[in-house]
Scaffold this motif. Structure first.
Motif, short mmCIF file in Angstrom:
data_model
loop_
_atom_site.label_atom_id
_atom_site.label_comp_id
_atom_site.label_asym_id
_atom_site.label_seq_id
_atom_site.Cartn_x
_atom_site.Cartn_y
_atom_site.Cartn_z
N PHE A 119 -12.02 6.47 4.27
CA PHE A 119 -10.98 6.86 3.31
C PHE A 119 -11.29 6.43 1.88
CE2 PHE A 119 -9.08 6.43 7.51
CZ PHE A 119 -8.41 7.64 7.63
N ILE A 120 -12.55 6.10 1.61
CA ILE A 120 -12.96 5.69 0.27
C ILE A 120 -12.59 6.73 -0.79
CG2 ILE A 120 -14.94 5.18 -1.21
CD1 ILE A 120 -14.17 2.89 0.63
N PRO A 121 -12.78 8.04 -0.54
CA PRO A 121 -12.42 9.03 -1.58
C PRO A 121 -10.95 8.95 -1.99
CG PRO A 121 -13.83 10.04 0.07
CD PRO A 121 -13.45 8.69 0.61
N ILE A 122 -10.08 8.59 -1.07
CA ILE A 122 -8.65 8.46 -1.41
C ILE A 122 -8.45 7.28 -2.35
CG2 ILE A 122 -6.35 7.99 -0.49
CD1 ILE A 122 -7.17 9.43 2.04
N ALA A 123 -9.13 6.19 -2.08
CA ALA A 123 -9.01 5.01 -2.93
C ALA A 123 -9.46 5.31 -4.36
CB ALA A 123 -9.84 3.86 -2.35
N ALA A 124 -10.49 6.15 -4.48
CA ALA A 124 -11.00 6.49 -5.81
C ALA A 124 -10.02 7.34 -6.61
CB ALA A 124 -12.34 7.22 -5.68
N ALA A 125 -9.08 7.99 -5.93
CA ALA A 125 -8.13 8.89 -6.60
C ALA A 125 -6.84 8.18 -7.02
CB ALA A 125 -7.79 10.06 -5.66
N VAL A 126 -6.71 6.89 -6.73
CA VAL A 126 -5.49 6.16 -7.10
C VAL A 126 -5.56 5.75 -8.56
CG1 VAL A 126 -4.16 4.06 -6.70
CG2 VAL A 126 -5.09 5.33 -4.76
N PRO A 127 -4.56 6.09 -9.38
CA PRO A 127 -4.55 5.68 -10.79
C PRO A 127 -4.41 4.16 -10.92
CG PRO A 127 -2.93 7.43 -10.35
CD PRO A 127 -3.39 6.91 -9.02
N MET A 128 -4.92 3.62 -12.03
CA MET A 128 -4.89 2.18 -12.21
C MET A 128 -3.46 1.63 -12.27
SD MET A 128 -6.62 -0.23 -15.16
CE MET A 128 -8.27 0.26 -14.67
N TYR A 129 -2.56 2.33 -12.94
CA TYR A 129 -1.19 1.82 -13.05
C TYR A 129 -0.55 1.70 -11.68
CZ TYR A 129 0.22 6.75 -12.56
OH TYR A 129 0.39 8.03 -12.10
N ALA A 130 -0.92 2.58 -10.74
CA ALA A 130 -0.35 2.51 -9.39
C ALA A 130 -0.93 1.33 -8.62
CB ALA A 130 -0.62 3.82 -8.65
N SER A 131 -2.24 1.13 -8.72
CA SER A 131 -2.86 0.03 -7.98
C SER A 131 -2.39 -1.32 -8.49
CB SER A 131 -4.39 0.12 -8.08
OG SER A 131 -4.83 -0.17 -9.40
N ILE A 135 0.84 -1.21 0.00
CA ILE A 135 0.00 0.00 0.00
C ILE A 135 0.87 1.25 0.00
CG2 ILE A 135 -0.30 0.17 2.52
CD1 ILE A 135 -2.97 0.88 -0.16
N LEU A 136 2.02 1.19 0.67
CA LEU A 136 2.95 2.33 0.64
C LEU A 136 3.48 2.55 -0.77
CD1 LEU A 136 5.00 1.79 3.94
CD2 LEU A 136 3.30 3.58 3.48
N GLY A 137 3.78 1.44 -1.48
CA GLY A 137 4.25 1.55 -2.86
C GLY A 137 3.20 2.14 -3.77
N ILE A 138 1.94 1.73 -3.56
CA ILE A 138 0.84 2.27 -4.36
C ILE A 138 0.68 3.76 -4.11
CG2 ILE A 138 -1.68 2.25 -4.61
CD1 ILE A 138 -1.57 -0.78 -4.14
N LEU A 139 0.72 4.18 -2.85
CA LEU A 139 0.58 5.60 -2.52
C LEU A 139 1.76 6.40 -3.05
CD1 LEU A 139 -0.79 5.29 1.14
CD2 LEU A 139 -2.07 5.87 -0.93
N PHE A 140 2.97 5.84 -2.95
CA PHE A 140 4.16 6.53 -3.47
C PHE A 140 4.04 6.74 -4.98
CE2 PHE A 140 8.18 5.97 -5.75
CZ PHE A 140 8.88 7.08 -5.29
N THR A 141 3.62 5.69 -5.69
CA THR A 141 3.51 5.78 -7.14
C THR A 141 2.42 6.78 -7.54
OG1 THR A 141 4.13 3.44 -7.24
CG2 THR A 141 3.24 4.42 -9.25
N SER A 142 1.31 6.77 -6.81
CA SER A 142 0.24 7.75 -7.08
C SER A 142 0.76 9.17 -6.87
CB SER A 142 -0.96 7.48 -6.17
OG SER A 142 -1.47 6.18 -6.36
N ALA A 143 1.46 9.39 -5.75
CA ALA A 143 2.00 10.72 -5.46
C ALA A 143 3.01 11.15 -6.51
CB ALA A 143 2.66 10.72 -4.08
N LEU A 144 3.82 10.20 -7.00
CA LEU A 144 4.80 10.50 -8.03
C LEU A 144 4.09 10.95 -9.32
CD1 LEU A 144 7.87 10.42 -8.54
CD2 LEU A 144 7.56 8.09 -9.42
N GLY A 145 3.01 10.26 -9.66
CA GLY A 145 2.25 10.63 -10.85
C GLY A 145 1.61 12.00 -10.72
N TYR A 146 0.95 12.23 -9.59
CA TYR A 146 0.32 13.54 -9.36
C TYR A 146 1.38 14.64 -9.35
CZ TYR A 146 -4.44 11.98 -8.29
OH TYR A 146 -5.73 11.50 -8.38
#
Length: 473
Positions: free
Chosen positions: A368-380, A221-232
């Motif tokens: 925290f559902i709104p956060i989950a909706a903001a994660v890009p598919m490539y990150a998940s 989950i940390l990797g997913i959040l890191f990748t999402s933050a990197l993309g944003y």
């Protein structure tokens, strides 16, 4: 003031004492703090499913009048509720430190094979999940576990995990922009240098692998959040065009009415033969994945008896079956026991209090559902590659020195990614097993059930490929 504090302290002590008595802390050599820390650890290691499951299923479940992000948030709600229900049953009925949630692999089978591949409506696919859950409940209730285990070839059971790992990995790598379709070679390496998605995905993947290898709790989950933050961050800095690395819409909704009960409409659109195959596959993978996970985690916890069996295994199996049934009714794919439960066991979790902690955290995660909706598919989908690679470890359990194991195991592993179907991989292994045993003069190793299953699959594929099956399942 002092009286109030004393009263509060006494109340907390009584609550802790009640939990200790109910879950048997003394008997298992544990305490409340240890169990809660173990539960938090397990939750962190498997929390990626809250993001990944909705994104996989949303590719197959199209809800009229709702955006993709709204559908994903509905599925996230259903994921959390079904996980909480199953894990609560595990806590209070089985009193074991195992956590449950919709499983990776089975959700991909649901979306890519059953709905998108076979053309089955998602409502009918949910009906198959519910039926599988009910069958699981019935077989567990009558104590038929040993009979079910004997009916399936050993090398096929051992190969399924590796095959699913390859299946997940290819799905994840494609979503991350690393591999792509190719007319000449079927699949090929994408033009990574020209793809911001692929570049960000690769960086995120190796960061996640590093965290996982380091043993960091919640590494995926940390990797997913890191990748999402990197993309944003890349889009915010103007390094790539807007919308390239981030979802176009991040609307969230907690309304699950379009999903809950949808399986009922699917029951009216069934072709029995194919529906039975889907139910069979859901059951096969769910049953053996759960049984294998329970045994593996129990070995770490020291729960196994002198014969290597888990006492009262029917109780955690029942928790799995109930979770699957409830999940299908609410609108998600098969619920199963997570191998990530081992992380909590290694932290000292030994009772249902660990599972109770996980269940409570699943419910709290609804905020925290709104956060989950903001994660890009490539990150998940980094999670699919990481888990897929980890699942390759299962291949060492197969006896590769015996050709009568090599053939069915190899066919199972190869056909899953190459046919893009877990069901076809299992079928190839089951059909080939009695044939090679007969050819090798080892027919005594087969059972009537092996031949019956093989014959059923041969008939099914003949009928299906000849075009005699029309319409949906």
């Amino acid at each position: 003031m002092g009286i109030e504090e004393t009263s509060d302290s006494r109340s907390e002590s009584e609550s802790a004492g009640a939990l200790a008595s109910y879950f048997g802390f003394d008997e298992h050599g544990t305490d409340l703090r240890t169990e809660m820390v173990a539960g938090l650890t397990t939750f962190l290691t498997m929390s990626y499913i809250v993001v990944v499951n909705p994104q996989i299923l949303a590719q197959a479940i199209q809800l009229q009048g709702y955006s993709t992000s709204q559908t994903q948030s509905m599925l996230a709600v259903v994921t959390l509720i079904s996980a909480a229900v199953a894990t609560l049953v595990m806590a209070f009925y089985a009193n074991r430190p195992f956590a449950q949630a919709p499983g990776l692999g089975l959700n991909a089978f649901f979306a890519f094979t059953v709905v998108l591949g076979m053309g089955v409506s998602w409502q009918t696919a949910l009906a198959a999940v519910v039926v599988e859950g009910i069958v699981f409940i019935a077989l567990t209730a009558v104590g038929a576990r040993e009979y079910v285990i004997r009916i399936f070839p050993e090398p096929v059971k051992l190969a399924v995990g590796t095959g699913i790992g390859l299946f997940l990995a290819i799905i994840g790598l494609e979503a991350m922009g690393i591999i792509t379709g190719d007319a000449g070679t079927i699949v090929a390496l994408a033009q990574i240098g020209q793809s911001p998605v692929a570049i960000v995905s690769i960086v995120g993947l190796f960061v996640t692998f590093a965290l996982y290898a380091r043993g960091v709790p919640g590494s995926i989950i940390l990797g997913i959040l890191f990748t999402s933050a990197l993309g944003y961050g890349a889009e915010w800095a103007g390094l790539v065009a807007g919308g390239t690395l981030t979802p176009g819409s991040t609307q969230a909704t907690y309304n699950i009415a379009p999903l809950a009960g949808a399986f009922l409409t699917g029951l009216g659109d069934i072709e029995a033969f194919s529906f039975a195959l889907v139910v069979f596959t859901f059951f096969f993978v769910d049953f053996f994945d759960t049984a294998g996970t329970l045994t593996g985690v129990s070995q770490i916890a020291g729960f196994l008896d002198e014969n290597g069996d888990l006492p009262d295994i029917d109780r955690p199996l029942m928790a799995d079956a109930i979770g699957t049934t409830v999940g299908g009714m609410l609108g998600t794919s098969t619920v199963t026991t997570y191998i990530e439960s081992a992380s909590g066991v290694e932290e000292g979790g030994r009772t249902g209090m660990t599972a109770l902690t996980v269940a409570i955290l699943f419910l709290l995660a609804l905020a925290f559902i709104p956060i989950a909706a903001a994660v890009p598919m490539y990150a998940s989908h980094i999670a699919l590659v990481v888990i897929g690679v980890v699942m390759f470890q299962n291949v060492v359990d197969i006896d590769w020195s015996d050709i009568t194991n090599v053939v069915p195991a190899g066919m199972t592993i190869l056909l899953m990614p190459f046919s893009f179907s877990i069901a076809y991989g299992i079928a190839a292994g089951i059909v080939s097993y009695p044939i090679v045993k007969l050819a090798a003069g080892e027919v005594e190793d087969t059972r009537p059930g092996h031949w019956a299953l093989a014959a059923a699959f041969v008939v099914y594929f003949f009928v299906r490929t000849s075009g005699m099956l029309q319409g949906n399942v």
